[in-house]
Enzyme design. Structure first.
Site, PDB file in Angstrom:
ATOM      1  N   GLY A  43     -27.824 -50.669  45.027  1.00 47.60           N
ATOM      2  CA  GLY A  43     -28.216 -49.376  44.481  1.00 47.60           C
ATOM      3  C   GLY A  43     -27.012 -48.593  44.013  1.00 47.60           C
ATOM      4  N   LYS A  57     -22.031 -57.923  44.422  1.00 51.87           N
ATOM      5  CA  LYS A  57     -22.886 -57.974  43.236  1.00 51.87           C
ATOM      6  C   LYS A  57     -22.278 -58.942  42.228  1.00 51.87           C
ATOM      7  CE  LYS A  57     -24.227 -53.170  43.998  1.00 51.87           C
ATOM      8  NZ  LYS A  57     -24.174 -51.782  43.504  1.00 51.87           N
ATOM      9  N   GLU A  59     -16.038 -57.106  38.589  1.00 46.50           N
ATOM     10  CA  GLU A  59     -17.144 -58.050  38.734  1.00 46.50           C
ATOM     11  C   GLU A  59     -17.852 -58.329  37.417  1.00 46.50           C
ATOM     12  OE1 GLU A  59     -17.543 -59.691  41.332  1.00 46.50           O
ATOM     13  OE2 GLU A  59     -17.278 -58.548  43.175  1.00 46.50           O
ATOM     14  N   LYS A 117     -25.748 -55.119  35.568  1.00 41.47           N
ATOM     15  CA  LYS A 117     -25.335 -53.767  35.161  1.00 41.47           C
ATOM     16  C   LYS A 117     -23.815 -53.673  35.027  1.00 41.47           C
ATOM     17  CE  LYS A 117     -23.759 -52.541  39.412  1.00 41.47           C
ATOM     18  NZ  LYS A 117     -22.498 -51.900  39.811  1.00 41.47           N
TER      19      LYS A 117
END
Length: 336
Positions: free
Chosen positions: A134, A106, A279, A189
């Site tokens: 997810g 991600k 990340e 996110k």
């Protein structure tokens, strides 16, 4: 039974390899790191990335990428986002046209602002790049705790194939054509999760964090839809679902790093303490660049960048967010 290759030797790679093995597939794990291959082969466990989860003896672990991907029905790209491009380059000349490559990293590449499947397609134009994302911490997937994810692909056939290979009684998979939104939700996110950790480190409470998550998904949705994504996807598993788990979970390395930063650590000090890739710090600059490119107001993402890279005290960033100009929650809602 299908041959499935997992590229990467970290916790998420091992957790997914275990899922695929338990689904009766022939699984092989590849790592570019010779010491990691030796350690995983000898101890059958990543003691830092996924302690306590044993790698079944039947899973082959190798440093030979040609052996790993030969005749593979599906390749899972489970390296850190900063290594997706270099790993894709290693696959040139080794895979057939139409090879399914499922990205599970991600992030957004800093200099190109590409998502991970866009990087894969840039290096391997004939590959069938798919995303799986997810609310899915490796620490729980590795222990067969019920988990639900979404698979995004360009074609329904590819999505269904990946869905079938992964799905079992504890790992449920939905499918979607909205690959871009799934990837953006999964990367953005992490930036909001850093902010959630900062709030915790500063000593604020549940009210503050709930507000942050709610306004955070608004920033993600607005930016994502401006880039061509679909709003509904950001309220699904790869959007609000992944945001909730990353902002709240003890397993979240982005949240843990944020907590340390809120307590006064520098970004580098927090990275060393967490001892894993953060990340959100990689994606924060790219997220702000994208917001500026598409003219989207992202005050939380701006605050995170200022704290991480401009030496702004976290407490000052927090109060600046709280004391912005008062406005409506939704501008399109009108009084009668």
């Amino acid at each position: 039974m299908a041959k499935v290759t997992v590229l990467g030797g970290g916790g998420w790679a091992i957790a997914l390899a275990k899922v695929l093995y338990e689904n009766k597939h022939d699984v092989i794990i590849w790592s570019a790191l010779e010491k990691e291959v030796e350690q995983l082969t000898k101890e059958r466990e990543n003691k830092i990335g996924l302690p306590g989860i044993k790698i079944p003896e039947e899973i082959v672990i190798t440093k030979d990428i040609e052996q790993a991907v030969e005749n593979s029905e599906m390749i899972v790209m489970a390296v850190a986002s900063s290594f997706v491009r270099s790993t894709a380059q290693r696959l040139k000349g080794l895979i057939p046209d139409g090879q399914i490559i499922v990205d599970v990293a991600k992030g957004i590449e800093s200099h190109t602002l590409y998502t991970m499947t866009e990087i894969i397609e840039d290096e391997l134009p004939t590959a069938d790049a798919v995303v799986l994302s997810g609310p899915s911490h490796a620490e729980e997937v590795g222990r067969n705790i019920p988990t639900v994810v979404v698979v995004g692909a360009k074609t329904k056939e590819s999505a269904q194939k990946v869905q079938k290979l992964f799905a079992n009684k504890y790992f449920r998979t939905y499918i979607s054509p909205d690959r871009k939104s799934i990837e953006l939700g999964g990367s953005l996110k992490n930036v909001i999760a850093l902010a959630a950790g900062i709030i915790d480190g500063l000593g604020f409470g549940d009210n503050t964090e709930a507000a942050l998550i709610t306004r955070g998904i608004k920033e993600i949705r607005q930016l994502g839809t401006a880039m061509g994504g679909h709003a509904r996807t950001f309220y699904g598993l790869s959007g609000i679902g992944d945001l909730i788990v990353t902002c709240n979970s003890k397993h979240s390395r982005n949240r843990r790093a944020g907590v340390l930063i809120g307590k006064g650590y520098t970004l580098e000090e927090a990275r060393k303490e967490v001892n894993m890739v953060v990340e959100g710090a990689v994606s924060a600059k790219a997220a702000l660049e994208l917001a500026q490119k598409y003219h989207i107001d992202v005050p939380i993402i701006q605050m995170v960048n200022a704290v991480l890279f401009e030496d702004k005290p976290a407490i000052d960033g927090m109060w600046e967010l709280m004391n912005r100009e008062q406005t409506r929650e939704y501008n399109d809602l009108k009084w009668e």
